[in-house]
Design an enzyme around this catalytic site. Structure first.
Site, mmCIF file in Angstrom:
data_model
loop_
_atom_site.group_PDB
_atom_site.id
_atom_site.type_symbol
_atom_site.label_atom_id
_atom_site.label_comp_id
_atom_site.label_asym_id
_atom_site.label_seq_id
_atom_site.Cartn_x
_atom_site.Cartn_y
_atom_site.Cartn_z
ATOM 1 N N LEU A 37 -7.525 11.616 -87.026
ATOM 2 C CA LEU A 37 -6.604 12.741 -86.898
ATOM 3 C C LEU A 37 -5.977 12.685 -85.517
ATOM 4 C CD1 LEU A 37 -8.334 15.922 -88.410
ATOM 5 C CD2 LEU A 37 -6.151 14.943 -89.101
ATOM 6 N N ASP A 38 -4.671 12.959 -85.425
ATOM 7 C CA ASP A 38 -4.009 13.012 -84.124
ATOM 8 C C ASP A 38 -4.670 14.075 -83.245
ATOM 9 O OD1 ASP A 38 -2.212 11.052 -84.837
ATOM 10 O OD2 ASP A 38 -0.681 12.472 -85.507
ATOM 11 N N PRO A 39 -4.631 13.907 -81.919
ATOM 12 C CA PRO A 39 -5.264 14.888 -81.019
ATOM 13 C C PRO A 39 -4.818 16.331 -81.258
ATOM 14 C CG PRO A 39 -4.675 12.926 -79.794
ATOM 15 C CD PRO A 39 -4.110 12.749 -81.169
#
Length: 307
Positions: A37-39
């Site tokens: 998952l992206d930050p």
């Protein structure tokens, strides 16, 4: 300790950061996640613990998200984390126009990944090339969106759209936001993202870090049993003698008259199958090799030896 953990990833942490923190909390080295998952994104991050890390490759690949798209804005990263490339107020854009465009984003698609993504081109990550100022042509990739639904619409100069998206592996929600803006002729970027389901795990049943720490302190934490996340795989039940040999790493043969798949159709659709003992225990995952007289079962991951 072995099994899975359904982590509700907080914003501001990378998936790698989450794994590192879990290793400290659980006092284990063997911890891995089942889908980056992206930050800035939140939500379901499937995590494998102990020997279950070897099962990550067998988990379901479908995912579901709740996404907020901001229209009228383009950014370098296709989300609000990147530099704004253009911003043009679009107060006249209507929900009807958006709904008319959405069917283009359902079904099998050819999608160009964002310039800032982990996709590799000639051995280098796209985000690494983008940060170095290198522009490179990226070939579209085949992905599939099973469903896309409008949850909310907030009109204004820069209207926002909440979407529920169910999709297959490799789908970039940032790319959907970008491409929807292009189709509408106003530009678009991803303003917020939460993964609501992944690998069969749901957001409603996820644990935050605070939840996990409280359970660890109280001694009540229990990892999710591997069988719970492998239900999508067809299964074969072996006799005690065959189970023992399979657990020792031997290939075993299952004649057609002893074919104990849950369904032939599901068996043909997947090379990976669950292996069970007659007493019901999950022994691991096997590759199936179809032969005219039956199926040869080659061990791929043995969860526990069978004496």
């Amino acid at each position: 300790m072995q099994g899975f953990l359904n982590l509700n990833k907080p914003a501001g942490m990378t998936s790698h950061d989450c794994v590192a923190k879990l290793r400290r909390l659980l006092k284990l080295k063997r911890v891995g996640h089942g889908g980056t998952l992206d930050p800035a994104a939140t939500g379901v991050l499937p995590v494998a613990i102990g020997r279950a890390t070897r099962l990550l490759q067998f988990l379901r690949s479908d995912k579901a998200y709740r996404a907020t798209v901001r229209l009228g804005v383009k950014t370098a990263t296709d989300d609000l984390e990147g530099e704004t490339l253009s911003a043009q107020a679009t107060p006249n854009l209507t929900l009807a126009a958006v709904q008319a465009a959405l069917p283009q984003f359902q079904g099998p698609l050819q999608q160009i990944p964002p310039a800032y993504s982990a996709v590799q081109v000639e051995g280098r990550r796209l985000y690494s090339l983008a940060r170095a100022g290198t522009l490179i042509e990226v070939q579209p990739r085949a992905v599939e969106v099973f469903a896309i639904e409008v949850l909310d619409w907030r009109p204004g100069d820069f209207p926002e759209l909440d979407l529920a998206i169910a999709c297959g592996p490799g789908t970039y929600i940032r790319a959907i936001a970008r491409d929807l803006g292009e189709v509408l002729g106003v530009g678009g970027t991803l303003a917020a993202l939460s993964r609501t389901e992944s690998c069969g795990l749901t957001l409603a049943e996820s644990l935050t870090f605070a939840d996990l720490e409280a359970q660890l302190q109280a001694g009540t934490f229990e990892a999710i049993a591997p069988l719970s996340v492998l239900q999508h795989l067809p299964s074969i039940t072996l006799s005690p003698e065959l189970a023992r040999r399979w657990c020792w790493g031997q290939r075993v043969f299952q004649p057609l008259d002893q074919y104990l798949f849950q369904s032939v159709a599901s068996a043909e659709a997947s090379l990976a199958v669950r292996i069970h003992h007659e007493d019901g225990r999950l022994l691991g995952v096997s590759q199936q090799i179809q032969e005219p007289e039956g199926t040869l079962l080659a061990p791929q991951m043995v969860l526990e030896p069978d004496s």
